[in-house]
Structures are given as C-alpha cells and as structure tokens.
Enzyme design. Sequence first.
Site, PDB file in Angstrom:
ATOM      1  N   CYS A  14      -2.156   9.436   2.478  1.00 38.12           N
ATOM      2  CA  CYS A  14      -1.720   8.856   1.195  1.00 38.12           C
ATOM      3  C   CYS A  14      -2.690   9.146   0.069  1.00 38.12           C
ATOM      4  O   CYS A  14      -2.285   9.317  -1.071  1.00 38.12           O
ATOM      5  CB  CYS A  14      -1.555   7.350   1.347  1.00 38.12           C
ATOM      6  SG  CYS A  14      -3.056   6.530   1.886  1.00 38.12           S
ATOM      7  N   GLU A  21       0.879  -1.175   0.000  1.00 36.33           N
ATOM      8  CA  GLU A  21       0.000   0.000   0.000  1.00 36.33           C
ATOM      9  C   GLU A  21       0.911   1.217   0.000  1.00 36.33           C
ATOM     10  O   GLU A  21       1.420   1.616   1.042  1.00 36.33           O
ATOM     11  CB  GLU A  21      -0.909  -0.030   1.238  1.00 36.33           C
ATOM     12  CG  GLU A  21      -1.899  -1.192   1.256  1.00 36.33           C
ATOM     13  CD  GLU A  21      -3.055  -1.014   0.267  1.00 36.33           C
ATOM     14  OE1 GLU A  21      -3.337   0.144  -0.115  1.00 36.33           O
ATOM     15  OE2 GLU A  21      -3.655  -2.017  -0.133  1.00 36.33           O
TER      16      GLU A  21
HETATM   17  P1  NAD Z   1       7.595   5.195   7.704  1.00 39.81           P
HETATM   18  O1  NAD Z   1       8.874   5.952   7.572  1.00 39.81           O
HETATM   19  O2  NAD Z   1       6.926   5.104   9.007  1.00 39.81           O
HETATM   20  O3  NAD Z   1       7.921   3.730   7.146  1.00 39.81           O
HETATM   21  C1  NAD Z   1       6.939   2.727   7.039  1.00 39.81           C
HETATM   22  C2  NAD Z   1       7.426   1.462   7.707  1.00 39.81           C
HETATM   23  O4  NAD Z   1       8.582   0.976   7.034  1.00 39.81           O
HETATM   24  C3  NAD Z   1       7.821   1.672   9.166  1.00 39.81           C
HETATM   25  O5  NAD Z   1       7.219   0.662   9.953  1.00 39.81           O
HETATM   26  C4  NAD Z   1       9.326   1.558   9.138  1.00 39.81           C
HETATM   27  O6  NAD Z   1       9.854   1.045  10.333  1.00 39.81           O
HETATM   28  C5  NAD Z   1       9.568   0.628   7.999  1.00 39.81           C
HETATM   29  N1  NAD Z   1      10.907   0.792   7.419  1.00 39.81           N
HETATM   30  C6  NAD Z   1      11.566   1.968   7.230  1.00 39.81           C
HETATM   31  N2  NAD Z   1      12.776   1.732   6.661  1.00 39.81           N
HETATM   32  C7  NAD Z   1      12.882   0.398   6.509  1.00 39.81           C
HETATM   33  C8  NAD Z   1      13.892  -0.479   5.980  1.00 39.81           C
HETATM   34  N3  NAD Z   1      15.040  -0.014   5.498  1.00 39.81           N
HETATM   35  N4  NAD Z   1      13.630  -1.804   5.971  1.00 39.81           N
HETATM   36  C9  NAD Z   1      12.472  -2.285   6.434  1.00 39.81           C
HETATM   37  N5  NAD Z   1      11.488  -1.516   6.938  1.00 39.81           N
HETATM   38  C10 NAD Z   1      11.683  -0.196   6.995  1.00 39.81           C
HETATM   39  O7  NAD Z   1       6.500   5.749   6.718  1.00 39.81           O
HETATM   40  P2  NAD Z   1       6.671   6.423   5.277  1.00 39.81           P
HETATM   41  O8  NAD Z   1       7.192   5.415   4.312  1.00 39.81           O
HETATM   42  O9  NAD Z   1       7.317   7.745   5.367  1.00 39.81           O
HETATM   43  O10 NAD Z   1       5.114   6.648   4.982  1.00 39.81           O
HETATM   44  C11 NAD Z   1       4.679   7.587   4.098  1.00 39.81           C
HETATM   45  C12 NAD Z   1       4.379   6.959   2.742  1.00 39.81           C
HETATM   46  O11 NAD Z   1       3.401   5.951   2.912  1.00 39.81           O
HETATM   47  C13 NAD Z   1       3.795   7.949   1.760  1.00 39.81           C
HETATM   48  O12 NAD Z   1       4.346   7.697   0.483  1.00 39.81           O
HETATM   49  C14 NAD Z   1       2.313   7.610   1.764  1.00 39.81           C
HETATM   50  O13 NAD Z   1       1.640   7.939   0.590  1.00 39.81           O
HETATM   51  C15 NAD Z   1       2.358   6.124   1.972  1.00 39.81           C
HETATM   52  N6  NAD Z   1       1.102   5.660   2.563  1.00 39.81           N
HETATM   53  C16 NAD Z   1       0.300   4.850   1.849  1.00 39.81           C
HETATM   54  C17 NAD Z   1      -0.912   4.438   2.380  1.00 39.81           C
HETATM   55  C18 NAD Z   1      -1.838   3.541   1.631  1.00 39.81           C
HETATM   56  O14 NAD Z   1      -2.780   3.063   2.246  1.00 39.81           O
HETATM   57  N7  NAD Z   1      -1.626   3.301   0.364  1.00 39.81           N
HETATM   58  C19 NAD Z   1      -1.287   4.870   3.654  1.00 39.81           C
HETATM   59  C20 NAD Z   1      -0.428   5.692   4.367  1.00 39.81           C
HETATM   60  C21 NAD Z   1       0.774   6.091   3.818  1.00 39.81           C
END
Ligand code: NAD
Length: 435
Positions: free
Chosen positions: A247, A213
């Site tokens: 998102c 997602e």
């Molecule tokens: P975030 O930085 O919290 O990361 C998400 C998860 O990935 C966390 O649990 C984190 O611990 C893990 N993570 C980070 N680096 C990692 C690595 N190297 N290896 C393994 N796991 C790792 O969140 P984010 O990515 O900044 O979230 C924002 C993004 O998420 C935006 O692009 C947004 O559009 C998208 N998003 C999508 C939805 C959806 O439903 N489609 C919903 C919310 C957010």
Amino acid sequence: MPLVPEPAQTMARLRAAHRSGLNRPVARRKELLRRLRAMLVDCGPQFTEALHADLGKGPVEAHRTEIDYAVREIDYILAHLDDWLQPQPVPTPPQLGTAEAWTQLSPLGVALVVAPWNYPLHLVVVPLVGALAAGNTTVVKPSEFAPATSAALARLLSSYLPSDAVAVVEGGPARTTALLEQRFDHILYTGNGAVGRIVMAAAARHLTPVTLELGGKSSAFVDRGTDLRQAALRLVAVKFINAGQTCVAPDYVLTDWKTAPELEDALAKAVDAAYGSEAARVPEYARIVNERHYRRLVRLLASGRIVAGGDHDPQTRFIAPTVLADVAPDAPVMQEEIFGPILPVLAVEDLDEAISFINSRPAPLGLYAFSDNAGTRERLLDETTSGGITFGLPMAQFLVPELPFGGIGESGMGSYHGRHTVITFSHTRSVVAQP
Ligand code: NAD
C-alpha cells in the site's frame, strides 16, 4: 466438516468475556502478547510456507516484512505498555478547588480487524497486538485471497490464544457482511476504499468508530540536482518488495523534463543491480496474487516506453520489475493505484507543477521526496498533504514505531502502530476526583 460458529455466537462469547473483565488486567494483556509472540517465533516455517503458497514470497522477505515486523511490534509494546497506561494528570481550573483531574486509557470492548491479502499475516497480527494490548477481545477476519495464510492463522491463533480473547473468522464478502451486522466497539479495516465505504456504512448502524487503512497512488518526487543514483537505488529497494503489492509503495515518480532521462537510466541500472536480467529466478521476488490482478497489470504495461523489465508470464503470474518512461498524466497506469511491479516516471515543468499534480489527485498515503534543497522540502511540507511524508528514505514512515501510520481522505482515516495502536483501540476517559 467442522462446525463453523455463526458470527453472532462468536460475538456473544467475546462480549461475555469482555464483560467478565478477564482480559482487562495488564498482566493478562502482556501474557496474551507473549503467547502471540511465541506463535510467530515457533511457527515461522508454517507461516513462510503459507506466504509462499499465497504470493510466492521468499522466506527472507516473509520474515522481514511480516513475521519479524510483528515480533518487533510486540516487543516494543511490551516494553512501553505500563508507561502508556499510566493516568495522565491535567491541570484543573480554580473553581474546582482541590479536585484532581486526569485521563486514562480504558478498553473499548470487542474489536474487529478485517485484513487484505497483500501482507496477510502482518495486517492481521499488528492491529491485533494493539487491540489486545488495549485490553479488548478481538475478532480477526483474514483475506480469502490469501487462503493458505488465512488457514494457518485460523489454526495457530486458536491454538496459542484462548477463545475468550481472540476469534478468527475466515471467508469472503458474505461472511464479512454477516460479521459486520454485529455491534463491535471498534473496527480496523485495511483494504480498498470501495469496501472501506461498505465497512463504514455498516459501522454507522451501530455508531461503531472505524479506522480505515486504505491505499491509493503514493507519489515520489525527485528534485533536480539530487544524487540520482542514490534516489533510484532507494526507490527500487522499496517499490518491488512483494512485487509492488504494497500500500505504501511509491506508485509513480515525478521529476522535471531535464532530469527525467537521467533518472530513468539510473532506475533501469538500479533494477538491474537488484534483480539482474532474470528477475523470475530471484527466489525472493514475489508473484502477482491472482489472475485478475495479473491481467490488469499486464494491460498497464502499455502505458509508456519500457526502460527496464516488461517481461511477464501468465503461467506463474510473474511480472518483472518494470520502469516506464514517457508516461502521460492521463495514461491508464495513472488512473488507478498500480499495486504491482510497474514504476512510471512522469516529467513535469518544475516544483510548482509537481505540487499541483499531487494536489489535483486524492491525498496519497505516502509522499516520498528526494531534494537537498531546504526550500523545496519546506514547500512540499506546507503545500501538499499525505498520510506521511519522507525526505530521502521512501516508506521509512512505516519503520518508526512512534509515528502514527495512516492515511488522509481517500487513503484512510485514523492511524495505528506502537502507542497509536493502543490509543486507537482504547477510550481516553476523563476523570475528575475530589480528594
Ligand atoms: P481484499 O480483497 O483482501 O479485501 C480486504 C478485506 O475486505 C478482505 O478481508 C475481504 O474479505 C473484505 N471484503 C471484500 N469485499 C467485501 C464486502 N463486500 N464486504 C465486506 N468485506 C469485504 O484486499 P484489497 O482491498 O484488494 O487490498 C488492497 C488494497 O488495500 C489496496 O488499495 C492497498 O493500497 C490497500 N492496503 C492498505 C494498507 C494500509 O495499511 N493502508 C495496507 C495494505 C493494503
């Protein structure tokens, strides 16, 4: 310091619980969902406090978009689960004589849910609901960037749900990397595409299926002749929830040159109607999650002419709901997902140019059109692609429980919500039986 179990130990416990068949009976699944529901209802104040600490979310928004949303998802699944789990008969070919055939949903095993910081409760609990409803044991990994909510979930999930059904693993990339070395039976990851690729590569080592997602730049299109006041009110009503850190929020708006000035004016009035001249004083208006995102967003404010908002404060990481006009397609604000309270308006020649603009970029998670013209609606449906599309009601694809929620291409793969979550976390098994 409490001893944190290693991912391998957690995995071994949940694998053994799955093999024992403990969480497979439908009555047990419903019991787990009821306990999860009780946690959300009983602990509302603890969760609203944590969400305020992490993101400055007000209690009304915290309930509406996180806690109550998850409760509704549980109620919907509880009401329909028996139906969805019924075997689905299919016709058999004549050469099989009197044999009968059907499909039925069976649990996958141990699921992993990895969640981001922006809806740090919702994006843990809603996938978890589906994983449990489908009869799996589940590990959830909340985001380290929403530490108060992560801690509340770790504490409360382990007191409301048995440790042989759900485990919470907290921490950052190092811990997630260790977790991803385990062999899960399904992974649902929500977050950015760069980490999505890491998750998918780790899953590939075990041939574990993934649901990703992701995000990207969800587009809005406002057609000439539309009620601009109405369109502006609806865009503003969704864009600035959670200070734009959503998102599915409309990332930018396309309209034609003639309509642009009037639309910009309507958007500025809609912002004023919703937030007044001092959004910083609106208790429900959230703050930017951290310093890095705050600085990134402040830099993007220079990408156009500010027609509403623009104020910001580094002390509190406040950025006012902002509308930008005269934005060029190659402006910095158009190079990345904004994920903050900035709404650029881009002028194009006509519908043809709007469609080629959308198609020249990665497929968005949401496409939000405002047009009273049936031909325009038809063309947008036929000639573009996106995770979901709405006409007149931006982001409403998220609110219909029977609609699969997910992206396509860079905005994700697979889907969930309601029946689709249960399918995502199940194996559709083929059965043939000779009476
Ligand atoms: P975030 O930085 O919290 O990361 C998400 C998860 O990935 C966390 O649990 C984190 O611990 C893990 N993570 C980070 N680096 C990692 C690595 N190297 N290896 C393994 N796991 C790792 O969140 P984010 O990515 O900044 O979230 C924002 C993004 O998420 C935006 O692009 C947004 O559009 C998208 N998003 C999508 C939805 C959806 O439903 N489609 C919903 C919310 C957010």
